[in-house]
Design an enzyme around this catalytic site. Structure first.
Site, PDB file in Angstrom:
ATOM      1  N   LYS A  40      51.967  41.408  43.358  1.00 33.83           N
ATOM      2  CA  LYS A  40      51.849  40.060  42.890  1.00 33.83           C
ATOM      3  C   LYS A  40      51.289  39.139  43.936  1.00 33.83           C
ATOM      4  O   LYS A  40      50.497  38.289  43.376  1.00 33.83           O
ATOM      5  CB  LYS A  40      53.356  39.499  42.362  1.00 33.83           C
ATOM      6  CG  LYS A  40      53.693  40.055  41.040  1.00 33.83           C
ATOM      7  CD  LYS A  40      55.050  39.214  40.561  1.00 33.83           C
ATOM      8  CE  LYS A  40      56.352  40.018  41.235  1.00 33.83           C
ATOM      9  NZ  LYS A  40      57.442  39.433  40.729  1.00 33.83           N
ATOM     10  N   ARG A  88      57.702  53.966  41.229  1.00 32.03           N
ATOM     11  CA  ARG A  88      56.756  52.604  40.484  1.00 32.03           C
ATOM     12  C   ARG A  88      55.500  53.153  39.859  1.00 32.03           C
ATOM     13  O   ARG A  88      55.112  54.357  40.335  1.00 32.03           O
ATOM     14  CB  ARG A  88      56.738  51.584  41.497  1.00 32.03           C
ATOM     15  CG  ARG A  88      55.646  51.988  42.516  1.00 32.03           C
ATOM     16  CD  ARG A  88      55.740  50.908  43.650  1.00 32.03           C
ATOM     17  NE  ARG A  88      55.374  49.591  43.383  1.00 32.03           N
ATOM     18  CZ  ARG A  88      55.909  48.464  43.227  1.00 32.03           C
ATOM     19  NH1 ARG A  88      57.336  48.479  43.493  1.00 32.03           N
ATOM     20  NH2 ARG A  88      55.708  47.461  42.867  1.00 32.03           N
ATOM     21  N   GLU A 101      61.430  38.596  39.758  1.00 28.68           N
ATOM     22  CA  GLU A 101      61.408  37.369  40.684  1.00 28.68           C
ATOM     23  C   GLU A 101      60.520  36.281  40.043  1.00 28.68           C
ATOM     24  O   GLU A 101      59.191  36.914  39.917  1.00 28.68           O
ATOM     25  CB  GLU A 101      61.119  37.710  42.310  1.00 28.68           C
ATOM     26  CG  GLU A 101      61.043  36.519  42.974  1.00 28.68           C
ATOM     27  CD  GLU A 101      60.772  36.614  44.271  1.00 28.68           C
ATOM     28  OE1 GLU A 101      60.637  37.863  44.857  1.00 28.68           O
ATOM     29  OE2 GLU A 101      60.934  35.796  45.244  1.00 28.68           O
TER      30      GLU A 101
HETATM   31  P1  ATP Z   1      56.018  42.724  44.301  1.00 29.84           P
HETATM   32  O1  ATP Z   1      55.306  43.956  44.101  1.00 29.84           O
HETATM   33  O2  ATP Z   1      55.020  41.831  44.264  1.00 29.84           O
HETATM   34  O3  ATP Z   1      56.764  42.639  45.745  1.00 29.84           O
HETATM   35  P2  ATP Z   1      57.889  43.228  42.556  1.00 29.84           P
HETATM   36  O4  ATP Z   1      56.813  43.819  41.640  1.00 29.84           O
HETATM   37  O5  ATP Z   1      58.725  44.112  43.063  1.00 29.84           O
HETATM   38  O6  ATP Z   1      57.018  42.304  43.521  1.00 29.84           O
HETATM   39  P3  ATP Z   1      59.819  42.085  40.873  1.00 29.84           P
HETATM   40  O7  ATP Z   1      59.790  40.857  40.046  1.00 29.84           O
HETATM   41  O8  ATP Z   1      60.659  42.019  41.973  1.00 29.84           O
HETATM   42  O9  ATP Z   1      58.403  42.003  41.448  1.00 29.84           O
HETATM   43  O10 ATP Z   1      60.026  43.044  39.895  1.00 29.84           O
HETATM   44  C1  ATP Z   1      60.948  43.253  38.943  1.00 29.84           C
HETATM   45  C2  ATP Z   1      61.293  44.569  38.701  1.00 29.84           C
HETATM   46  O11 ATP Z   1      60.214  45.412  38.104  1.00 29.84           O
HETATM   47  C3  ATP Z   1      61.916  45.182  39.854  1.00 29.84           C
HETATM   48  O12 ATP Z   1      62.986  46.189  39.312  1.00 29.84           O
HETATM   49  C4  ATP Z   1      60.815  46.388  40.121  1.00 29.84           C
HETATM   50  O13 ATP Z   1      61.242  47.555  40.879  1.00 29.84           O
HETATM   51  C5  ATP Z   1      59.984  46.452  38.910  1.00 29.84           C
HETATM   52  N1  ATP Z   1      58.295  46.818  39.257  1.00 29.84           N
HETATM   53  C6  ATP Z   1      57.892  46.110  39.828  1.00 29.84           C
HETATM   54  N2  ATP Z   1      56.513  46.690  39.997  1.00 29.84           N
HETATM   55  C7  ATP Z   1      56.763  47.928  39.222  1.00 29.84           C
HETATM   56  C8  ATP Z   1      55.973  49.209  38.915  1.00 29.84           C
HETATM   57  N3  ATP Z   1      54.562  49.072  39.646  1.00 29.84           N
HETATM   58  N4  ATP Z   1      56.266  50.022  38.425  1.00 29.84           N
HETATM   59  C9  ATP Z   1      57.673  50.013  37.949  1.00 29.84           C
HETATM   60  N5  ATP Z   1      58.465  49.080  38.307  1.00 29.84           N
HETATM   61  C10 ATP Z   1      58.212  48.093  38.838  1.00 29.84           C
HETATM   62 MG    MG Z   2      60.587  42.776  44.071  1.00 29.23          MG
END
Ligand code: ATP
Ligand code: MG
Length: 574
Positions: free
Chosen positions: A284, A274, A48
């Site tokens: 974020k 994650r 996003e």
């Molecule tokens: P927030 O943590 O701020 O809610 P987000 O990290 O989910 O947002 P996205 O832009 O939706 O932000 O993430 C894009 C992709 O990265 C998604 O598929 C998400 O699952 C993956 N992702 C985000 N954070 C992690 C993490 N800490 N470890 C592994 N994958 C991640």
């Molecule tokens: Mg997200």
């Protein structure tokens, strides 16, 4: 931190990997290939654009792009841009830059969920016509209350049984901008008693009178993540939709939407744990807060866990990819020790970084018996790990700088470096003996006097006498001045997200700036991003603020292998 399962050992972090077998995602992919399910493996990375990418995203990128690459498929970069109030083109641009920097390429497969808005709207109309979606006039709060709890079923909305005609009319008018934000939503008609809360008539569309960074004012209704994601995957022909564990409950809705629409294919969602890192925060929203409240200098502050921060700090794409490989893919959430990330960059730079001598806290030394105007060129090794990197010349002269920490007027027991009357080796140069200490009126040491032994050129004595320490130095008249930015952990708590307010556990010593460091002229004109090992100090890189007149270096990681210590401690525990 007893409730945190900390993974510190790179060789046992993933026992499947150690055994040479595949992680669970790759096992599924291989089974699907064997069963002939797909012509091509298609994955996607769906950020996003509401912030910069961080090390957790790197884990997802390495998985999504890595799997596609390994199995001859393709990975799409898709911006999940359905929430115009938080998104921005600055983020769209930085995300593309960071994915490329990390070493991955989507080729022509760059997509935006917002490009699918017209199609998603058509699909919503189909759901309404089938009696599977309805417009609800309840407020957000009313909907929340009616949803029930984990132990109590939800209550059906009084608007749930509207006629198809009324729903079609209202949904169209929602789209045409007749209603205010929050006054109505479109919901799926599923099951208010479902044990899975996600399935209790989830919201599919909401009203937002807000300009979108791509579609402008074309839309004032925006689809929700759960509805958008599965359909976007389907439109693009994604085969394996890999995401993180918090979406596990959403999988049922992902499948429901696809099962209830006339779609040509049905992608599948798989969830992995994650990445969480000690002393690091990855939300974020909170990272944005750090930036907005000026608690860091920006998204690329070298203390940030963002890819742009890590890049500026001196991390290489390889070191990050290796780190992601090493930690493997897990199905259970855990916390990885940040020392493992540091280990990855240290290991790489040890092999690749040019060595130079730099004195961070200079103390002047006058070598009294050295000829006033003599300058000798000493041979120094560029990288003891890699002979092919050769040697360089380092100028030596009567006045040099050494590290203040390398001298003690009154040395404690195990201090083997320079002290009055003591002889040490100046790396690549001579043995010197301290003969005097000069102080100012406040009693602070301003200068040392030494003598050198001309018979020890290169740092070796022909009579075989030993010295206890080798210290680094730079020639005073040849050295360049530099600013050194010494970074430490941004937080002083292993899990800053557990604190009530993460700002309370910011490490006040996360940045120390040294303004008058001295460095050998070898580094003059090195472009931003150039990486070095400063002997006995650590790995440093040239910062983007560096100019010919004022060199600026960032400390990437100290030399001290805290990893080794951790490993020892782990061994002891067993
Ligand atoms: P927030 O943590 O701020 O809610 P987000 O990290 O989910 O947002 P996205 O832009 O939706 O932000 O993430 C894009 C992709 O990265 C998604 O598929 C998400 O699952 C993956 N992702 C985000 N954070 C992690 C993490 N800490 N470890 C592994 N994958 C991640
Ligand atoms: Mg997200």
């Amino acid at each position: 931190m007893s409730d945190i399962n900390t993974t510190t050992n790179p060789t046992t972090a993933n026992s499947a990997e150690e055994a040479g077998s595949l992680d669970f995602i790759r096992t599924i992919v291989e089974e699907d290939i064997r069963a002939g399910k797909h012509k091509e493996i298609v994955t996607r990375f769906p950020p996003e654009p509401n912030g910069y990418l961080h090390i957790g995203h790197a884990k997802a990128i390495c998985t999504d792009f890595g799997v596609a690459k390994e199995y001859g498929g393709r990975c799409h970069l898709r911006f999940d841009d359905t929430n115009p109030t938080k998104e921005d083109v600055e983020y769209v641009d930085s995300i593309q830059e960071d994915v490329h920097w990390l070493g991955f390429d989507w080729g022509k497969h760059l997509y935006y969920a917002s490009d699918y808005f017209p199609k998603l709207y058509e699909y919503a109309i189909m759901l309404i016509k089938e009696g599977k979606a309805y417009v609800d006039d309840s407020t957000a709060e009313e909907i929340r209350v009616m949803r029930g709890t984990l132990t109590e079923p939800g209550k059906e909305s009084p608007y749930r049984n509207r006629s198809v005609e009324e729903n079609l009319d209202l949904f169209e008018r929602m789209k045409n901008g007749e209603f205010e934000d929050g006054s109505r939503v479109l919901r799926a008609k599923i099951d208010m008693a479902s044990p899975n809360m996600v399935m209790r008539d989830p919201t599919l569309y909401r009203i937002r009178h807000f300009s979108h960074h791509r579609t402008g004012d074309a839309w004032c209704i925006y689809p929700m993540y759960d509805y958008t994601h599965c359909l976007s995957d389907m439109i693009e022909g994604v085969t394996h939709s890999i995401c993180t564990l918090e979406f596990e409950n959403n999988r049922e809705l992902y499948d429901w939407v696809l099962d209830n629409l006339p779609v040509p294919c049905h992608p599948h969602q798989y969830e992995f744990a994650r990445l969480n890192l000690t002393y690091t925060m990855m939300s974020k929203r909170k990272l944005l807060q750090l930036v907005q409240e000026n608690l860091v200098s920006g998204w690329d502050d070298p203390r940030m866990p963002t890819l742009s921060g890590l890049r500026r700090r001196g991390y290489t794409p390889e070191s990050i990819r290796n780190f992601c490989d090493r930690i493997g893919l897990a199905k259970r959430n855990s916390m990885v020790d940040v020392a493992m990330l540091e280990f990855s960059i240290r290991e790489e730079l040890n092999r690749t970084a040019q060595r130079v001598m730099a004195v961070l806290n200079p103390l002047k030394v006058v070598i009294e018996n050295y000829p006033d105007d003599l300058v000798e060129e000493m041979d120094a090794i560029n990288n003891p790990e890699d002979e092919s990197m050769g040697t360089r010349k380092v100028a030596f002269s009567k006045e040099i700088y050494i590290e203040r920490d390398d001298f003690r007027e009154d040395p404690p027991k195990k201090f083997f470096r320079l002290a009055p009357g003591r002889e040490v080796r100046l790396r690549y140069a001579y043995y010197v003996t301290c003969t005097g200490v000069v102080k100012n009126e406040q009693g602070e040491i301003t200068e040392l006097r030494c003598t050198y032994d001309p018979a020890t050129k290169g740092g070796w004595s022909s009579d075989g006498r030993k010295v206890q320490a080798t210290i680094h130095w730079v020639s005073a008249k040849h050295a360049l001045s530099a600013e050194m930015r010494l970074y430490d952990r941004l937080f002083n708590e292993p899990d800053p997200t557990a604190a009530e307010d993460f700002r309370a556990c910011l490490n006040p010593e996360s940045l120390t700036v040294l303004n008058d460091a001295k460095i050998e002229p070898f580094v003059a004109n090195a472009p931003a991003g150039s990486r070095y090992q400063f002997e006995r100090q650590g790995y440093f890189c040239v910062d983007q603020d560096s100019t010919a007149d004022k060199l600026v270096f960032n400390r990437t990681v100290s030399l001290k292998d805290s990893w080794a210590k951790i490993e020892q401690a782990e061994q002891k525990k067993k």
